[in-house]
Design a protein around this motif. Structure first.
Motif, mmCIF file in Angstrom:
data_model
loop_
_atom_site.group_PDB
_atom_site.id
_atom_site.type_symbol
_atom_site.label_atom_id
_atom_site.label_comp_id
_atom_site.label_asym_id
_atom_site.label_seq_id
_atom_site.Cartn_x
_atom_site.Cartn_y
_atom_site.Cartn_z
ATOM 1 N N ARG A 37 40.127 64.582 -52.178
ATOM 2 C CA ARG A 37 40.156 63.306 -52.895
ATOM 3 C C ARG A 37 41.507 63.124 -53.584
ATOM 4 O O ARG A 37 42.073 62.026 -53.570
ATOM 5 N N MET A 38 42.033 64.189 -54.149
ATOM 6 C CA MET A 38 43.331 64.099 -54.821
ATOM 7 C C MET A 38 44.431 63.781 -53.815
ATOM 8 O O MET A 38 45.314 62.959 -54.068
ATOM 9 N N TRP A 39 44.395 64.420 -52.640
ATOM 10 C CA TRP A 39 45.405 64.153 -51.620
ATOM 11 C C TRP A 39 45.230 62.774 -50.987
ATOM 12 O O TRP A 39 46.190 62.187 -50.509
ATOM 13 N N ARG A 40 44.001 62.271 -51.007
ATOM 14 C CA ARG A 40 43.742 60.998 -50.370
ATOM 15 C C ARG A 40 44.148 59.823 -51.266
ATOM 16 O O ARG A 40 44.822 58.889 -50.825
ATOM 17 N N ASP A 41 43.727 59.867 -52.542
ATOM 18 C CA ASP A 41 43.986 58.693 -53.401
ATOM 19 C C ASP A 41 44.488 59.062 -54.787
ATOM 20 O O ASP A 41 44.655 58.189 -55.644
ATOM 21 N N GLY A 42 44.708 60.345 -55.010
ATOM 22 C CA GLY A 42 45.279 60.752 -56.288
ATOM 23 C C GLY A 42 44.269 60.957 -57.388
ATOM 24 O O GLY A 42 44.639 61.404 -58.480
ATOM 25 N N SER A 43 42.979 60.684 -57.138
ATOM 26 C CA SER A 43 41.985 60.853 -58.186
ATOM 27 C C SER A 43 41.576 62.307 -58.298
ATOM 28 O O SER A 43 41.587 63.045 -57.324
ATOM 29 N N VAL A 44 41.186 62.707 -59.489
ATOM 30 C CA VAL A 44 40.760 64.086 -59.723
ATOM 31 C C VAL A 44 39.343 64.142 -60.248
ATOM 32 O O VAL A 44 38.768 65.208 -60.417
ATOM 33 N N ARG A 91 48.998 61.840 -50.344
ATOM 34 C CA ARG A 91 49.492 62.638 -51.465
ATOM 35 C C ARG A 91 49.506 64.140 -51.159
ATOM 36 O O ARG A 91 49.765 64.944 -52.044
ATOM 37 N N CYS A 92 49.243 64.480 -49.937
ATOM 38 C CA CYS A 92 49.389 65.884 -49.519
ATOM 39 C C CYS A 92 50.879 66.214 -49.476
ATOM 40 O O CYS A 92 51.676 65.449 -48.923
ATOM 41 N N ARG A 141 39.998 68.513 -53.842
ATOM 42 C CA ARG A 141 41.379 68.572 -53.357
ATOM 43 C C ARG A 141 41.627 67.470 -52.322
ATOM 44 O O ARG A 141 42.684 66.827 -52.350
#
Length: 234
Positions: free
Chosen positions: A226-233, A150-151, A224
């Motif tokens: 985690r968000m790029w890895r699996d979309g979770s925030v 998701r990067c 950041r």
């Protein structure tokens, strides 16, 4: 004449053969007492000027022209490599060579004779390296996107271009980085996030020690990633 030995250093310098040192501190010749010396050779741990070391007839050729340096050494019956200690990198670095004046003159004539052929070769080599670097940056960006799907693509490309710049000494140019190992790829992403997506640089500029600044922004970096890895925030 004794073979020159270098003072102890954190990282032993490469073995160049006959070595001449550009000292960082004021040194005087142990023989004639002349000084301070811009260049010296060490004999039995004592500094000697080039005249006392029978090298005074040689001329200094600074580093920079590889062909001229190589040919000057080929044309000289006696030559020496000149080094200087780099405190920041804790190692000795080559500064140039001492060669016979006649040998330098013959080397210059040889270089003039094939200058155009060597120029064309440099152009071809530069094009080949540029193509290799482009392919490597693309592969590095693809590995970033594999690990962090998701990067944003343009961000991955920017990180890859920065980390893989030839001659930069950055993580992408390490042996592991060139092999696209996961560790260097993640390190490149973390460094980018740290500098571009957190107040890390402002903390450093305000005087916060580096390790403390990293501690303060660690949670932001991990969020950041985690968000790029699996979309979770969360």
């Amino acid at each position: 004449m004794a073979t020159a030995a270098l003072p102890a250093s954190p990282s032993p310098p490469p073995r160049y053969g006959l070595l001449v040192v550009q000292p960082l501190r004021r040194k005087h010749c142990a023989g004639c007492r002349r000084g301070p010396l811009s260049m010296l050779i060490l004999e039995d741990a004592a500094p000697r000027c080039l005249d006392c070391a029978d090298l005074g007839h040689l001329v200094f050729l600074p580093r920079g022209d590889t062909a001229l340096t190589r040919r000057s050494q080929e044309e000289s019956g006696l030559s020496a490599v000149v080094v200087r200690f780099n405190r920041r990198k804790s190692r000795y670095e080559r500064q140039g060579v001492l060669v016979e004046e006649a040998g330098l003159r013959r080397a210059e004539e040889r270089c003039l004779a094939d200058a155009e052929a060597r120029r064309r070769r440099r152009v071809r080599d530069a094009g080949r390296r540029a193509a290799q670097d482009l392919r490597f940056a693309e592969a590095f960006a693809a590995e970033i996107l594999r690990l962090f799907p998701r990067c944003p693509q343009d961000r991955a490309q920017g990180i890859a271009a920065h980390a893989s710049l030839r001659g930069s000494g950055r993580v992408g140019r390490s042996a592991a980085g060139r092999a696209l190992a996961e560790g260097p790829v993640v390190s490149a992403v973390v460094a980018s996030v740290r500098h571009l997506d957190t107040p890390y640089d402002r903390l450093l500029m305000s005087g916060v020690p580096r390790h403390e600044a990293r501690r303060r922004i660690a949670a932001d970096v991990e969020a950041r990633l985690r968000m790029w890895r699996d979309g979770s925030v969360a």
